[in-house]
Design a protein around this motif. Structure first.
Motif, PDB file in Angstrom:
ATOM      1  N   ALA A 122     -42.402  20.347  83.387  1.00  0.00           N
ATOM      2  CA  ALA A 122     -43.902  19.532  83.500  1.00  0.00           C
ATOM      3  C   ALA A 122     -43.344  18.637  83.175  1.00  0.00           C
ATOM      4  CB  ALA A 122     -44.401  20.634  81.897  1.00  0.00           C
ATOM      5  N   ASP A 123     -44.455  17.390  83.538  1.00  0.00           N
ATOM      6  CA  ASP A 123     -44.212  16.218  83.444  1.00  0.00           C
ATOM      7  C   ASP A 123     -43.777  15.914  81.667  1.00  0.00           C
ATOM      8  OD1 ASP A 123     -44.853  15.935  86.439  1.00  0.00           O
ATOM      9  OD2 ASP A 123     -47.200  15.129  84.915  1.00  0.00           O
ATOM     10  N   PHE A 124     -43.558  14.450  81.118  1.00  0.00           N
ATOM     11  CA  PHE A 124     -42.599  14.134  80.164  1.00  0.00           C
ATOM     12  C   PHE A 124     -42.884  12.875  80.129  1.00  0.00           C
ATOM     13  CE2 PHE A 124     -39.599  13.630  77.413  1.00  0.00           C
ATOM     14  CZ  PHE A 124     -39.587  14.564  76.106  1.00  0.00           C
ATOM     15  N   ARG A 125     -43.515  12.491  79.044  1.00  0.00           N
ATOM     16  CA  ARG A 125     -43.315  10.513  78.760  1.00  0.00           C
ATOM     17  C   ARG A 125     -42.898  10.799  77.074  1.00  0.00           C
ATOM     18  NH1 ARG A 125     -46.720   7.591  80.470  1.00  0.00           N
ATOM     19  NH2 ARG A 125     -47.920   8.092  82.735  1.00  0.00           N
ATOM     20  N   CYS A 126     -42.035   9.749  76.920  1.00  0.00           N
ATOM     21  CA  CYS A 126     -41.753   9.022  75.604  1.00  0.00           C
ATOM     22  C   CYS A 126     -41.683   7.164  75.538  1.00  0.00           C
ATOM     23  CB  CYS A 126     -40.444   9.228  75.637  1.00  0.00           C
ATOM     24  SG  CYS A 126     -39.398   9.339  76.733  1.00  0.00           S
ATOM     25  N   LYS A 127     -41.698   6.769  74.380  1.00  0.00           N
ATOM     26  CA  LYS A 127     -40.907   5.549  74.312  1.00  0.00           C
ATOM     27  C   LYS A 127     -39.952   5.187  75.282  1.00  0.00           C
ATOM     28  CE  LYS A 127     -42.123   2.658  71.170  1.00  0.00           C
ATOM     29  NZ  LYS A 127     -42.693   1.756  70.123  1.00  0.00           N
ATOM     30  N   PRO A 128     -39.846   4.464  75.650  1.00  0.00           N
ATOM     31  CA  PRO A 128     -38.152   3.704  75.906  1.00  0.00           C
ATOM     32  C   PRO A 128     -37.545   3.630  74.720  1.00  0.00           C
ATOM     33  CG  PRO A 128     -39.498   2.937  77.737  1.00  0.00           C
ATOM     34  CD  PRO A 128     -40.537   3.579  75.978  1.00  0.00           C
ATOM     35  N   GLY A 129     -35.806   3.683  74.400  1.00  0.00           N
ATOM     36  CA  GLY A 129     -35.141   2.570  73.411  1.00  0.00           C
ATOM     37  C   GLY A 129     -34.580   3.659  72.393  1.00  0.00           C
ATOM     38  N   LEU A 130     -35.007   4.872  72.549  1.00  0.00           N
ATOM     39  CA  LEU A 130     -33.902   5.380  71.569  1.00  0.00           C
ATOM     40  C   LEU A 130     -33.014   6.464  72.928  1.00  0.00           C
ATOM     41  CD1 LEU A 130     -35.930   6.693  68.561  1.00  0.00           C
ATOM     42  CD2 LEU A 130     -34.715   4.755  68.927  1.00  0.00           C
ATOM     43  N   THR A 131     -32.633   7.225  72.194  1.00  0.00           N
ATOM     44  CA  THR A 131     -31.963   8.588  72.400  1.00  0.00           C
ATOM     45  C   THR A 131     -32.811   9.517  72.276  1.00  0.00           C
ATOM     46  OG1 THR A 131     -30.205   7.210  73.073  1.00  0.00           O
ATOM     47  CG2 THR A 131     -29.653  10.042  73.467  1.00  0.00           C
ATOM     48  N   ALA A 167     -36.325  25.694  65.605  1.00  0.00           N
ATOM     49  CA  ALA A 167     -35.797  27.092  66.076  1.00  0.00           C
ATOM     50  C   ALA A 167     -35.819  27.958  67.325  1.00  0.00           C
ATOM     51  CB  ALA A 167     -36.001  28.182  64.296  1.00  0.00           C
ATOM     52  N   ARG A 168     -37.104  27.412  67.940  1.00  0.00           N
ATOM     53  CA  ARG A 168     -38.018  27.932  69.021  1.00  0.00           C
ATOM     54  C   ARG A 168     -37.159  27.471  69.980  1.00  0.00           C
ATOM     55  NH1 ARG A 168     -42.505  26.965  66.524  1.00  0.00           N
ATOM     56  NH2 ARG A 168     -42.714  24.835  68.201  1.00  0.00           N
ATOM     57  N   ALA A 169     -36.294  26.469  69.804  1.00  0.00           N
ATOM     58  CA  ALA A 169     -35.555  26.219  70.876  1.00  0.00           C
ATOM     59  C   ALA A 169     -34.033  26.815  71.530  1.00  0.00           C
ATOM     60  CB  ALA A 169     -35.511  24.833  70.289  1.00  0.00           C
ATOM     61  N   ASN A 170     -33.665  26.818  72.245  1.00  0.00           N
ATOM     62  CA  ASN A 170     -31.877  26.902  72.776  1.00  0.00           C
ATOM     63  C   ASN A 170     -31.614  25.607  72.994  1.00  0.00           C
ATOM     64  OD1 ASN A 170     -33.251  26.647  75.362  1.00  0.00           O
ATOM     65  ND2 ASN A 170     -32.643  29.253  76.297  1.00  0.00           N
ATOM     66  N   CYS A 171     -31.889  24.732  73.486  1.00  0.00           N
ATOM     67  CA  CYS A 171     -31.163  23.578  73.564  1.00  0.00           C
ATOM     68  C   CYS A 171     -32.030  22.711  73.149  1.00  0.00           C
ATOM     69  CB  CYS A 171     -31.009  23.652  74.870  1.00  0.00           C
ATOM     70  SG  CYS A 171     -32.310  23.434  76.115  1.00  0.00           S
ATOM     71  N   TYR A 172     -31.506  21.190  73.717  1.00  0.00           N
ATOM     72  CA  TYR A 172     -31.831  19.793  73.730  1.00  0.00           C
ATOM     73  C   TYR A 172     -31.685  19.447  74.361  1.00  0.00           C
ATOM     74  CZ  TYR A 172     -30.258  21.048  68.247  1.00  0.00           C
ATOM     75  OH  TYR A 172     -30.727  21.963  67.289  1.00  0.00           O
ATOM     76  N   LEU A 173     -33.055  19.016  74.511  1.00  0.00           N
ATOM     77  CA  LEU A 173     -33.832  18.574  76.308  1.00  0.00           C
ATOM     78  C   LEU A 173     -33.091  16.574  75.837  1.00  0.00           C
ATOM     79  CD1 LEU A 173     -37.321  17.925  77.017  1.00  0.00           C
ATOM     80  CD2 LEU A 173     -35.334  18.424  78.347  1.00  0.00           C
ATOM     81  N   VAL A 174     -32.373  15.718  76.465  1.00  0.00           N
ATOM     82  CA  VAL A 174     -31.598  14.089  75.805  1.00  0.00           C
ATOM     83  C   VAL A 174     -32.697  13.109  76.550  1.00  0.00           C
ATOM     84  CG1 VAL A 174     -29.825  13.141  75.559  1.00  0.00           C
ATOM     85  CG2 VAL A 174     -29.815  15.583  75.269  1.00  0.00           C
ATOM     86  N   THR A 175     -33.291  12.417  75.895  1.00  0.00           N
ATOM     87  CA  THR A 175     -34.004  11.736  76.725  1.00  0.00           C
ATOM     88  C   THR A 175     -33.466   9.826  77.408  1.00  0.00           C
ATOM     89  OG1 THR A 175     -34.898  10.237  75.380  1.00  0.00           O
ATOM     90  CG2 THR A 175     -36.192  12.533  76.523  1.00  0.00           C
ATOM     91  N   ASP A 176     -33.329   9.654  78.513  1.00  0.00           N
ATOM     92  CA  ASP A 176     -32.398   8.295  79.106  1.00  0.00           C
ATOM     93  C   ASP A 176     -33.039   7.177  77.736  1.00  0.00           C
ATOM     94  OD1 ASP A 176     -31.385   5.797  79.703  1.00  0.00           O
ATOM     95  OD2 ASP A 176     -31.469   7.038  81.983  1.00  0.00           O
ATOM     96  N   PRO A 177     -32.717   6.580  76.814  1.00  0.00           N
ATOM     97  CA  PRO A 177     -32.850   5.235  76.367  1.00  0.00           C
ATOM     98  C   PRO A 177     -33.949   4.445  76.915  1.00  0.00           C
ATOM     99  CG  PRO A 177     -29.991   5.045  76.199  1.00  0.00           C
ATOM    100  CD  PRO A 177     -30.593   6.467  76.518  1.00  0.00           C
ATOM    101  N   ASP A 178     -33.127   4.145  78.290  1.00  0.00           N
ATOM    102  CA  ASP A 178     -34.195   3.013  79.245  1.00  0.00           C
ATOM    103  C   ASP A 178     -34.940   3.804  80.317  1.00  0.00           C
ATOM    104  OD1 ASP A 178     -32.240   1.260  78.990  1.00  0.00           O
ATOM    105  OD2 ASP A 178     -31.029   2.732  80.170  1.00  0.00           O
ATOM    106  N   ARG A 179     -35.779   5.302  80.278  1.00  0.00           N
ATOM    107  CA  ARG A 179     -36.606   5.654  80.954  1.00  0.00           C
ATOM    108  C   ARG A 179     -37.893   6.052  80.018  1.00  0.00           C
ATOM    109  NH1 ARG A 179     -35.187  10.373  85.814  1.00  0.00           N
ATOM    110  NH2 ARG A 179     -37.434  10.509  86.213  1.00  0.00           N
TER     111      ARG A 179
END
Ligand code: AMP
Ligand code: MG
Length: 393
Positions: free
Chosen positions: A330-339, A367-379
Protein backbone atom coordinates in the motif's frame (compact mmCIF):
# COMPACT_ATOMS: atom_id res chain seq x y z
CA UNK A 1 23.75 11.48 14.88
CA UNK A 2 22.01 9.71 12.05
CA UNK A 3 21.22 6.02 12.36
CA UNK A 4 24.23 5.01 10.24
CA UNK A 5 26.60 7.32 12.11
CA UNK A 6 25.44 6.02 15.49
CA UNK A 7 25.70 2.40 14.42
CA UNK A 8 29.16 2.94 12.97
CA UNK A 9 30.14 4.62 16.24
CA UNK A 10 29.01 1.61 18.34
CA UNK A 11 30.84 -0.83 16.08
CA UNK A 12 34.02 1.27 15.99
CA UNK A 13 34.18 1.94 19.73
CA UNK A 14 33.40 -1.59 20.87
CA UNK A 15 35.76 -3.15 18.34
CA UNK A 16 38.59 -0.80 19.31
CA UNK A 17 38.04 -1.07 23.05
CA UNK A 18 37.14 -4.69 23.60
CA UNK A 19 39.07 -7.25 25.59
CA UNK A 20 38.27 -10.73 24.35
CA UNK A 21 36.40 -12.81 26.96
CA UNK A 22 38.01 -15.84 28.63
CA UNK A 23 37.81 -19.14 26.75
CA UNK A 24 35.87 -22.23 27.84
CA UNK A 25 35.12 -25.65 26.38
CA UNK A 26 31.56 -26.72 25.64
CA UNK A 27 30.11 -29.99 24.37
CA UNK A 28 28.94 -30.03 20.76
CA UNK A 29 25.33 -30.20 21.97
CA UNK A 30 25.78 -26.82 23.69
CA UNK A 31 27.87 -25.15 20.99
CA UNK A 32 25.10 -23.56 18.89
CA UNK A 33 25.05 -19.78 19.26
CA UNK A 34 28.48 -19.66 20.91
CA UNK A 35 31.43 -17.77 19.45
CA UNK A 36 34.39 -19.88 18.41
CA UNK A 37 37.64 -18.89 20.16
CA UNK A 38 40.05 -20.73 17.85
CA UNK A 39 40.47 -21.48 14.18
CA UNK A 40 39.31 -24.97 13.23
CA UNK A 41 41.14 -26.83 10.47
CA UNK A 42 40.02 -29.80 8.40
CA UNK A 43 41.64 -32.95 9.86
CA UNK A 44 41.38 -34.73 6.48
CA UNK A 45 40.77 -33.95 2.83
CA UNK A 46 37.05 -33.72 2.15
CA UNK A 47 36.15 -35.86 0.48
CA UNK A 48 39.15 -38.02 1.29
CA UNK A 49 38.61 -39.99 -1.86
CA UNK A 50 36.87 -38.97 -5.13
CA UNK A 51 33.17 -39.48 -4.53
CA UNK A 52 30.13 -40.03 -6.77
CA UNK A 53 27.55 -37.26 -6.46
CA UNK A 54 24.80 -39.16 -8.32
CA UNK A 55 23.43 -42.69 -8.66
CA UNK A 56 24.48 -44.11 -12.04
CA UNK A 57 27.58 -45.52 -13.68
CA UNK A 58 31.26 -44.79 -13.22
CA UNK A 59 32.71 -44.57 -16.74
CA UNK A 60 35.55 -43.23 -18.83
CA UNK A 61 34.13 -40.00 -20.28
CA UNK A 62 35.85 -40.61 -23.62
CA UNK A 63 33.79 -43.84 -24.11
CA UNK A 64 30.48 -42.03 -24.28
CA UNK A 65 28.11 -41.73 -26.05
CA UNK A 66 28.01 -45.51 -26.58
CA UNK A 67 27.39 -48.92 -25.00
CA UNK A 68 29.57 -50.33 -22.19
CA UNK A 69 30.04 -53.60 -20.24
CA UNK A 70 28.91 -53.35 -16.63
CA UNK A 71 31.64 -55.16 -14.68
CA UNK A 72 30.35 -54.65 -11.13
CA UNK A 73 28.75 -52.41 -8.56
CA UNK A 74 29.91 -50.12 -5.74
CA UNK A 75 27.80 -48.50 -3.07
CA UNK A 76 28.45 -45.94 -0.34
CA UNK A 77 30.58 -47.44 2.41
CA UNK A 78 32.32 -49.89 0.04
CA UNK A 79 35.34 -49.75 -2.27
CA UNK A 80 35.46 -51.31 -5.77
CA UNK A 81 38.56 -53.46 -5.91
CA UNK A 82 39.07 -53.65 -9.68
CA UNK A 83 39.47 -50.87 -12.18
CA UNK A 84 37.37 -49.54 -15.04
CA UNK A 85 38.97 -50.21 -18.43
CA UNK A 86 38.05 -48.92 -21.90
CA UNK A 87 34.49 -49.92 -22.84
CA UNK A 88 33.62 -50.72 -19.21
CA UNK A 89 31.36 -49.24 -16.51
CA UNK A 90 30.69 -49.89 -12.83
CA UNK A 91 27.25 -49.29 -11.37
CA UNK A 92 27.69 -46.72 -8.61
CA UNK A 93 25.56 -45.15 -5.86
CA UNK A 94 25.72 -41.60 -4.51
CA UNK A 95 28.49 -41.22 -1.95
CA UNK A 96 30.46 -44.24 -3.14
CA UNK A 97 34.17 -43.85 -3.96
CA UNK A 98 34.87 -43.59 -7.69
CA UNK A 99 36.62 -46.77 -8.93
CA UNK A 100 40.13 -46.54 -10.41
CA UNK A 101 40.11 -45.90 -14.14
CA UNK A 102 36.76 -44.07 -14.16
CA UNK A 103 36.72 -40.30 -14.57
CA UNK A 104 33.00 -39.45 -14.74
CA UNK A 105 29.61 -40.51 -13.46
CA UNK A 106 26.69 -40.78 -15.85
CA UNK A 107 23.32 -40.49 -14.13
CA UNK A 108 21.17 -43.61 -14.14
CA UNK A 109 18.31 -41.53 -15.60
CA UNK A 110 20.43 -40.95 -18.73
CA UNK A 111 21.14 -44.64 -19.36
CA UNK A 112 19.39 -47.78 -20.62
CA UNK A 113 20.35 -51.11 -19.04
CA UNK A 114 20.17 -54.45 -20.86
CA UNK A 115 21.65 -57.36 -18.91
CA UNK A 116 25.37 -56.69 -18.46
CA UNK A 117 25.33 -53.86 -20.98
CA UNK A 118 24.36 -50.21 -20.47
CA UNK A 119 24.14 -47.44 -23.00
CA UNK A 120 24.17 -43.69 -22.73
CA UNK A 121 23.46 -41.48 -25.71
CA UNK A 122 24.60 -38.15 -24.30
CA UNK A 123 28.24 -37.04 -24.31
CA UNK A 124 29.86 -37.05 -20.86
CA UNK A 125 32.36 -34.49 -19.62
CA UNK A 126 35.40 -35.62 -17.61
CA UNK A 127 34.83 -35.32 -13.81
CA UNK A 128 31.09 -34.93 -14.29
CA UNK A 129 29.21 -35.63 -11.00
CA UNK A 130 32.46 -36.42 -9.16
CA UNK A 131 33.70 -34.51 -6.13
CA UNK A 132 37.47 -34.85 -6.38
CA UNK A 133 39.60 -35.57 -3.36
CA UNK A 134 39.93 -32.41 -1.22
CA UNK A 135 37.68 -30.26 -3.43
CA UNK A 136 35.53 -29.13 -0.47
CA UNK A 137 38.45 -28.65 1.92
CA UNK A 138 42.05 -29.86 2.00
CA UNK A 139 43.53 -31.34 5.20
CA UNK A 140 44.90 -28.49 7.31
CA UNK A 141 42.73 -25.84 5.66
CA UNK A 142 40.92 -23.50 8.08
CA UNK A 143 37.21 -24.17 7.71
CA UNK A 144 35.93 -22.08 10.65
CA UNK A 145 37.64 -18.94 11.89
CA UNK A 146 37.87 -17.74 15.47
CA UNK A 147 35.17 -15.12 15.98
CA UNK A 148 32.50 -17.07 14.12
CA UNK A 149 29.20 -17.49 15.91
CA UNK A 150 28.38 -21.18 15.53
CA UNK A 151 25.10 -21.90 13.80
CA UNK A 152 23.82 -25.32 12.78
CA UNK A 153 26.24 -25.47 9.86
CA UNK A 154 29.19 -24.65 12.11
CA UNK A 155 28.16 -27.35 14.56
CA UNK A 156 27.85 -29.84 11.68
CA UNK A 157 31.32 -28.85 10.46
CA UNK A 158 32.84 -29.38 13.91
CA UNK A 159 31.27 -32.85 13.95
CA UNK A 160 32.49 -33.59 10.41
CA UNK A 161 36.06 -32.81 11.48
CA UNK A 162 35.97 -34.90 14.63
CA UNK A 163 35.37 -32.29 17.35
CA UNK A 164 33.23 -33.44 20.24
CA UNK A 165 33.79 -30.11 21.97
CA UNK A 166 34.23 -26.51 20.93
CA UNK A 167 36.53 -23.88 22.43
CA UNK A 168 34.36 -20.79 22.73
CA UNK A 169 34.36 -17.42 24.45
CA UNK A 170 32.55 -17.14 27.74
CA UNK A 171 29.18 -15.44 27.33
CA UNK A 172 29.26 -11.81 28.40
CA UNK A 173 27.04 -10.99 31.37
CA UNK A 174 24.60 -8.24 30.50
CA UNK A 175 22.97 -6.34 33.35
CA UNK A 176 19.44 -5.15 32.67
CA UNK A 177 18.30 -2.21 34.74
CA UNK A 178 14.72 -0.97 34.33
CA UNK A 179 14.02 2.49 35.72
CA UNK A 180 10.85 4.42 36.50
CA UNK A 181 8.58 5.23 39.42
CA UNK A 182 5.57 4.19 37.35
CA UNK A 183 6.95 0.71 36.63
CA UNK A 184 5.85 -2.27 38.74
CA UNK A 185 6.91 -5.91 38.64
CA UNK A 186 4.88 -8.43 36.64
CA UNK A 187 3.51 -10.08 39.80
CA UNK A 188 2.01 -6.82 41.01
CA UNK A 189 -1.41 -5.46 40.12
CA UNK A 190 -0.65 -2.09 38.48
CA UNK A 191 -2.73 0.93 39.42
CA UNK A 192 -4.22 2.78 36.41
CA UNK A 193 -1.24 5.12 36.22
CA UNK A 194 1.34 2.34 36.45
CA UNK A 195 2.83 -0.04 33.84
CA UNK A 196 4.22 -3.53 34.27
CA UNK A 197 7.90 -4.06 33.76
CA UNK A 198 7.94 -5.62 30.29
CA UNK A 199 11.27 -4.09 29.25
CA UNK A 200 13.31 -6.27 31.57
CA UNK A 201 11.76 -9.28 29.84
CA UNK A 202 12.12 -8.10 26.28
CA UNK A 203 15.75 -7.15 26.97
CA UNK A 204 16.53 -10.41 28.78
CA UNK A 205 15.07 -12.38 25.87
CA UNK A 206 16.90 -10.30 23.28
CA UNK A 207 20.19 -10.45 25.21
CA UNK A 208 19.92 -14.23 25.53
CA UNK A 209 19.18 -14.53 21.83
CA UNK A 210 22.23 -12.36 21.15
CA UNK A 211 24.34 -14.92 23.02
CA UNK A 212 24.71 -13.10 26.35
CA UNK A 213 23.78 -14.06 29.89
CA UNK A 214 21.13 -11.60 31.11
CA UNK A 215 21.13 -10.46 34.73
CA UNK A 216 17.91 -8.62 35.63
CA UNK A 217 18.24 -6.00 38.36
CA UNK A 218 15.46 -4.53 40.52
CA UNK A 219 13.62 -1.52 39.11
CA UNK A 220 15.53 1.68 39.89
CA UNK A 221 13.43 4.47 41.33
CA UNK A 222 13.69 7.86 39.64
CA UNK A 223 16.07 9.25 42.22
CA UNK A 224 19.78 9.83 41.79
CA UNK A 225 20.53 7.83 44.95
CA UNK A 226 18.61 4.67 44.10
CA UNK A 227 19.60 4.72 40.44
CA UNK A 228 23.24 5.20 41.54
CA UNK A 229 23.03 2.12 43.76
CA UNK A 230 21.55 -0.01 40.97
CA UNK A 231 24.00 1.23 38.31
CA UNK A 232 26.83 0.29 40.66
CA UNK A 233 25.46 -3.25 40.79
CA UNK A 234 25.04 -3.28 37.03
CA UNK A 235 28.64 -2.27 36.44
CA UNK A 236 29.74 -5.59 37.93
CA UNK A 237 28.59 -7.19 34.65
CA UNK A 238 30.31 -6.86 31.27
CA UNK A 239 27.66 -4.61 29.74
CA UNK A 240 24.87 -2.52 31.22
CA UNK A 241 21.51 -1.88 29.57
CA UNK A 242 19.20 0.61 31.21
CA UNK A 243 15.64 1.23 30.13
CA UNK A 244 13.99 4.59 30.66
CA UNK A 245 15.19 7.77 32.28
CA UNK A 246 17.13 9.13 29.31
CA UNK A 247 14.67 11.72 28.00
CA UNK A 248 14.82 15.38 28.95
CA UNK A 249 12.30 15.14 31.81
CA UNK A 250 12.96 16.40 35.31
CA UNK A 251 13.10 12.83 36.67
CA UNK A 252 15.25 11.36 33.89
CA UNK A 253 18.32 10.87 36.05
CA UNK A 254 20.22 8.19 34.14
CA UNK A 255 22.76 10.49 32.45
CA UNK A 256 23.41 12.34 35.71
CA UNK A 257 24.07 9.07 37.51
CA UNK A 258 26.28 7.67 34.75
CA UNK A 259 28.30 10.90 34.89
CA UNK A 260 28.88 10.19 38.60
CA UNK A 261 30.64 7.01 37.49
CA UNK A 262 32.85 9.04 35.17
CA UNK A 263 31.03 7.88 32.05
CA UNK A 264 32.26 8.90 28.60
CA UNK A 265 29.29 9.48 26.31
CA UNK A 266 29.54 8.81 22.58
CA UNK A 267 26.02 9.97 21.80
CA UNK A 268 22.78 10.72 23.62
CA UNK A 269 20.37 11.25 20.74
CA UNK A 270 19.94 9.50 17.40
CA UNK A 271 17.73 10.51 14.49
CA UNK A 272 15.56 7.39 14.55
CA UNK A 273 12.04 6.42 15.45
CA UNK A 274 11.30 4.81 17.81
CA UNK A 275 14.11 5.61 20.19
CA UNK A 276 15.46 9.13 19.64
CA UNK A 277 16.80 9.72 23.16
CA UNK A 278 19.41 6.97 23.32
CA UNK A 279 22.62 7.02 25.31
CA UNK A 280 25.75 5.07 24.46
CA UNK A 281 28.74 5.41 26.72
CA UNK A 282 31.36 3.71 28.81
CA UNK A 283 31.95 3.77 32.54
CA UNK A 284 34.35 1.71 34.68
CA UNK A 285 35.43 -0.13 31.51
CA UNK A 286 31.86 -1.27 30.78
CA UNK A 287 29.76 -0.44 27.74
CA UNK A 288 26.48 1.17 28.67
CA UNK A 289 23.29 1.74 26.73
CA UNK A 290 20.64 4.00 28.16
CA UNK A 291 17.67 2.85 26.10
CA UNK A 292 14.46 4.90 26.02
CA UNK A 293 11.71 3.36 28.17
CA UNK A 294 8.80 2.96 25.80
CA UNK A 295 8.59 -0.75 25.00
CA UNK A 296 8.97 -0.41 21.23
CA UNK A 297 11.86 2.03 21.65
CA UNK A 298 13.67 -0.31 24.04
CA UNK A 299 13.18 -3.28 21.74
CA UNK A 300 14.23 -1.56 18.52
CA UNK A 301 17.23 0.27 19.94
CA UNK A 302 18.46 -3.00 21.44
CA UNK A 303 18.21 -4.73 18.06
CA UNK A 304 19.92 -2.06 16.01
CA UNK A 305 22.60 -0.91 18.51
CA UNK A 306 23.05 -3.00 21.67
CA UNK A 307 23.02 -6.29 19.81
CA UNK A 308 26.05 -5.26 17.75
CA UNK A 309 27.90 -4.33 20.95
CA UNK A 310 27.08 -7.71 22.48
CA UNK A 311 28.19 -9.53 19.32
CA UNK A 312 31.54 -7.76 19.24
CA UNK A 313 32.07 -7.97 23.01
CA UNK A 314 31.35 -11.71 22.73
CA UNK A 315 34.35 -12.09 20.41
CA UNK A 316 32.43 -12.03 17.12
CA UNK A 317 34.40 -10.64 14.21
CA UNK A 318 31.36 -8.87 12.82
CA UNK A 319 27.74 -8.04 13.44
CA UNK A 320 25.48 -7.73 10.43
CA UNK A 321 21.88 -6.51 10.59
CA UNK A 322 19.55 -8.75 8.57
CA UNK A 323 18.33 -6.10 6.10
CA UNK A 324 16.61 -6.94 2.84
CA UNK A 325 14.12 -5.34 0.47
CA UNK A 326 10.42 -5.87 -0.06
CA UNK A 327 7.61 -4.29 -2.05
CA UNK A 328 4.97 -2.26 -0.22
CA UNK A 329 1.39 -3.52 -0.55
CA UNK A 330 0.00 0.00 0.00
CA UNK A 331 1.06 3.64 -0.32
CA UNK A 332 3.02 4.83 2.67
CA UNK A 333 3.87 8.29 3.98
CA UNK A 334 6.04 9.54 6.80
CA UNK A 335 7.82 12.75 7.71
CA UNK A 336 11.42 12.72 6.44
CA UNK A 337 14.38 13.36 8.75
CA UNK A 338 14.40 10.13 10.74
CA UNK A 339 15.24 6.52 9.97
CA UNK A 340 12.09 4.74 11.13
CA UNK A 341 11.75 1.12 12.15
CA UNK A 342 8.06 0.37 11.95
CA UNK A 343 6.39 -2.95 12.68
CA UNK A 344 5.30 -4.81 9.55
CA UNK A 345 4.66 -8.24 8.12
CA UNK A 346 6.36 -9.58 5.05
CA UNK A 347 5.37 -12.65 3.09
CA UNK A 348 7.41 -15.15 1.13
CA UNK A 349 6.55 -13.31 -2.08
CA UNK A 350 8.64 -10.35 -0.94
CA UNK A 351 5.69 -8.07 -0.13
CA UNK A 352 5.47 -6.09 3.08
CA UNK A 353 2.52 -4.53 4.92
CA UNK A 354 2.79 -2.26 7.99
CA UNK A 355 0.92 -3.68 11.00
CA UNK A 356 -0.17 -0.18 11.93
CA UNK A 357 0.94 1.22 15.23
CA UNK A 358 0.08 3.81 17.79
CA UNK A 359 3.54 4.94 18.67
CA UNK A 360 6.41 3.75 20.78
CA UNK A 361 4.32 2.16 23.50
CA UNK A 362 2.40 -0.10 21.07
CA UNK A 363 3.79 -3.48 22.03
CA UNK A 364 0.81 -5.44 20.61
CA UNK A 365 1.58 -4.03 17.15
CA UNK A 366 5.21 -5.10 17.47
CA UNK A 367 4.12 -8.58 18.52
CA UNK A 368 1.94 -8.86 15.38
CA UNK A 369 4.91 -7.96 13.18
CA UNK A 370 7.51 -10.32 11.72
CA UNK A 371 9.84 -7.55 10.53
CA UNK A 372 10.42 -3.80 10.58
CA UNK A 373 9.97 -1.44 7.66
CA UNK A 374 13.01 0.81 7.51
CA UNK A 375 12.32 4.22 6.03
CA UNK A 376 14.90 6.31 4.24
CA UNK A 377 15.40 9.57 6.21
CA UNK A 378 15.48 11.52 2.93
CA UNK A 379 12.16 10.22 1.70
CA UNK A 380 8.62 10.94 2.88
CA UNK A 381 6.51 9.07 0.40
CA UNK A 382 6.35 5.56 -1.00
CA UNK A 383 3.84 4.22 -3.51
CA UNK A 384 2.29 0.79 -3.48
CA UNK A 385 4.72 -1.58 -5.24
CA UNK A 386 7.81 0.50 -4.32
CA UNK A 387 10.76 -1.30 -2.80
CA UNK A 388 11.46 -0.46 0.82
CA UNK A 389 14.15 -1.73 3.15
CA UNK A 390 13.09 -4.36 5.68
CA UNK A 391 14.83 -5.58 8.83
CA UNK A 392 14.09 -9.13 10.00
CA UNK A 393 12.65 -9.25 13.51
P1 AMP B 1 11.03 7.05 30.02
O1 AMP B 1 11.96 6.72 28.86
O2 AMP B 1 11.64 6.78 31.32
O3 AMP B 1 10.50 8.43 29.88
O4 AMP B 1 9.81 6.05 29.87
C1 AMP B 1 8.87 6.23 28.87
C2 AMP B 1 7.69 5.31 29.07
O5 AMP B 1 8.10 3.99 28.90
C3 AMP B 1 7.10 5.34 30.46
O6 AMP B 1 6.08 6.28 30.55
C4 AMP B 1 6.54 3.96 30.63
O7 AMP B 1 5.21 3.94 30.20
C5 AMP B 1 7.36 3.13 29.73
N1 AMP B 1 8.30 2.27 30.46
C6 AMP B 1 9.40 2.67 31.12
N2 AMP B 1 10.03 1.62 31.69
C7 AMP B 1 9.33 0.52 31.35
C8 AMP B 1 9.47 -0.86 31.61
N3 AMP B 1 10.47 -1.33 32.34
N4 AMP B 1 8.55 -1.70 31.09
C9 AMP B 1 7.51 -1.22 30.35
N5 AMP B 1 7.33 0.05 30.07
C10 AMP B 1 8.21 0.94 30.56
MG1 MG C 1 11.16 7.18 33.28
Amino acid sequence: MTFSEARACVVREVRAGRRLPPVECVALADAAGRVLAEDVAADRDTPETARAMRDGYAVRAADLPGALDVIGEVRAGEVFTGSVGPGQAVEIMTGAPVPDGADAIVMVEHTVRDGNRMRADTPTAPFQHINQRGCEAAAGQIVLHAGTRLDYTGVALLAAFGHRQARVYRKPRVAILPTGDEVVEVEEQPKPHQVRNSNAWSLATQAARAGAKPVILPIARDTVEHTHEMVKRGLACDLLLLSGGVSAGKYDVVEVVLAQFGARFFFDRVLIQPGQPLVFGMASGRWIFGLPGNPASTIVTFEVFARAAIDLASGCEESVLPFSWARLTADFRCKPGLTRFLPARRNEGGEVTPTGWRGSSDLPSLARANCYLVTDPDRGQYARGDFIQVLAK
